[in-house]
Design an enzyme around this catalytic site. Structure first.
Site, PDB file in Angstrom:
ATOM      1  N   LEU A 141       0.368  -1.020   0.293  1.00 30.14           N
ATOM      2  CA  LEU A 141      -0.160   0.140   0.448  1.00 30.14           C
ATOM      3  C   LEU A 141       1.019   1.247   0.031  1.00 30.14           C
ATOM      4  CD1 LEU A 141      -2.469  -1.124   2.777  1.00 30.14           C
ATOM      5  CD2 LEU A 141      -2.866  -0.997   0.593  1.00 30.14           C
TER       6      LEU A 141
ATOM      7  N   ASN B 168       3.589  -8.453   6.410  1.00 29.01           N
ATOM      8  CA  ASN B 168       4.409  -7.586   7.503  1.00 29.01           C
ATOM      9  C   ASN B 168       3.310  -6.729   8.271  1.00 29.01           C
ATOM     10  OD1 ASN B 168       4.520  -6.217   5.638  1.00 29.01           O
ATOM     11  ND2 ASN B 168       6.513  -5.155   6.362  1.00 29.01           N
ATOM     12  N   GLU B 169       2.084  -6.840   7.789  1.00 26.98           N
ATOM     13  CA  GLU B 169       1.253  -5.417   8.000  1.00 26.98           C
ATOM     14  C   GLU B 169       1.582  -5.687   9.611  1.00 26.98           C
ATOM     15  OE1 GLU B 169       1.016  -7.701   5.938  1.00 26.98           O
ATOM     16  OE2 GLU B 169       0.197  -6.423   4.203  1.00 26.98           O
TER      17      GLU B 169
ATOM     18  N   GLY C 111       1.486  -5.143   0.709  1.00 24.37           N
ATOM     19  CA  GLY C 111       0.094  -5.889  -0.032  1.00 24.37           C
ATOM     20  C   GLY C 111       1.025  -5.873  -2.107  1.00 24.37           C
TER      21      GLY C 111
END
Ligand SMILES: CC/C=C\CC(=O)SCCNC(=O)CCNC(=O)[C@H](O)C(C)(C)COP(=O)(O)OP(=O)(O)OC[C@H]1O[C@@H](n2cnc3c(N)ncnc32)[C@H](O)[C@@H]1OP(=O)(O)O
Length: 361
Positions: free
Chosen positions: A109, A178-179, A154
């Site tokens: 993102l 890895n959010e 993303g």
């Protein structure tokens, strides 16, 4: 007779898979053999370069949003349009997704699209992200990811929605979701895909820890299918594509969705009589919420009033029109740490997910 020649064709293709893809290269486009050159014409947009090869039925799609291919609203939109165009053109059966930016496949993102932006923009952005997911995940094309750079978050979502992943053997090119490290919890549809790809326990660990896998580990855990020297990523992706497309018709046009979703529970894949469901229907059964997304729009009340104020489910319910509330909508897809000042504005995402994603039945 036709069947026999089809089988011979498939045998030849398996022995020399690249023969199916004559005319297609990555980085440049050769005239398609016998194709009058039509297949060699590039098209695309500012941020997505498409190199179609009509002779092989394969297009190479390059993300070109320097320096790091962050998924800006423009890039998301252009990707969706390019994929749609290829899907609607029956000449094409496969797409290789890769990066035109050195060292990065896709940084995920574009955080500048979310941080400090107004709710309406965030809503539009999140919808575009989900649209890309829908377009790739439910695609009838065979999608191969030629991952020639770092592939976090993303970027990994895009790779996961492909049928096959080839990663360059460079320790700097790590891949994973890895959010969590950003204070974001991956949406459940993403979690499901992770589980389908690398299994339950590995996903549990990787999602909780926000793991980014270097190539050898990514291969070991099954997140990618091949790790090859950097200069062989593209040719390997082409060989993989040929292998997938070598499946004789009519199966070959559906091989991607079938294979990709074949790890879904049997009751999603087969009807009561044990017959295999068409891939699109199986996908819809597996992820009904994804299909409903197409029909849903973010309600103005949500965009206007609630988002900036750390929304709770109760507050959303108080604001959303009753017809939306007919289906419970809490999915808890994104939770954010208020303690992280950098990503404070990301709390908007939480409401967007609430608004968009109905609860799984
Ligand atoms: C439900 C949620 C779904 C998805 C969630 C997400 O996708 S959240 C986004 C998560 N993305 C990341 O964690 C990636 C962060 N970036 C990196 O790890 C590195 O930038 C990367 C991609 C490995 C490239 O490294 P490199 O050393 O080549 O570049 P550098 O780090 O110097 O970055 C260059 C400039 O880009 C800016 N930037 C990096 N990532 C993003 C991003 N995701 N969005 C927006 N901008 C990003 C970075 O700050 C640098 O800017 P500059 O002005 O030049 O300092």
């Amino acid at each position: 007779m036709a069947l026999a020649s089809g089988v011979r064709f498939a045998e030849r293709a398996l022995l020399r898979p690249w023969a199916l893809l004559r005319g297609t290269t990555l980085g440049r486009t050769e005239p398609a053999a016998g194709g009058g050159g039509d297949g060699a014409r590039r098209f695309g947009s500012q941020r997505v370069l498409v190199e179609p090869d009509a002779a092989s039925g394969v297009a190479v799609m390059k993300l070109r949003n320097p320096p790091i291919n962050a998924l800006s609203l423009e890039l998301l939109t252009e990707l969706v349009i390019s994929l749609e165009k290829l899907e609607n053109d029956k000449t094409f059966r496969g797409v290789i997704l890769t990066s035109d930016c050195p060292r990065v496949f896709c940084a995920g993102l574009d955080l500048t699209e979310i941080c400090g932006r107004n709710p309406a923009h965030c809503a539009e952005y999140w919808k575009a992200m989900q649209e890309l997911w829908l377009r790739t995940y439910l695609s009838s094309l065979v999608l191969v990811a030629a991952i020639n750079g770092a592939c976090p978050a993303g970027g990994c979502i895009i790779a996961l929605s492909c049928d096959c992943r080839v990663l360059a053997d460079n320790p700097k090119y790590r891949i994973g979701l890895n959010e969590t490290l950003l204070g974001i919890i991956a949406p459940f549809w993403l979690k499901d895909t992770y589980v389908n790809t690398i299994g339950h326990r590995a996903s549990e660990q990787a999602l909780q820890l926000g793991s980014l896998f270097p190539p050898a580990e990514a291969l070991q855990v099954g997140l990618v299918d091949q790790v090859v020297p950097e200069d062989q990523v593209q040719s390997t992706a082409l060989s993989e594509m040929a292998r997938w497309l070598a499946v004789p018709e009519p199966g070959s046009s559906q091989v991607g969705p079938i294979f990709f979703r074949s790890r879904a529970p049997a009751d999603q894949e087969h009807d009561a009589k044990g017959h295999r469901r068409p891939p699109a229907e199986a996908a819809r059964r597996r992820h009904p919420e994804l299909c409903q997304l197409r029909l849903q729009r973010l309600h103005p009340e949500v965009a206007a009033g609630v988002l900036g104020e750390a929304p709770t489910e109760e507050r959303l319910r108080a604001v959303l029109p009753a017809r939306v509330l007919a289906k419970p909508i809490l999915v808890g897809t994104v939770a954010l740490e208020d303690s992280s000042p950098v990503f404070a504005h990301l709390k908007l995402l939480r409401a967007l997910c609430f608004a968009h994603l109905p609860r799984r039945p």
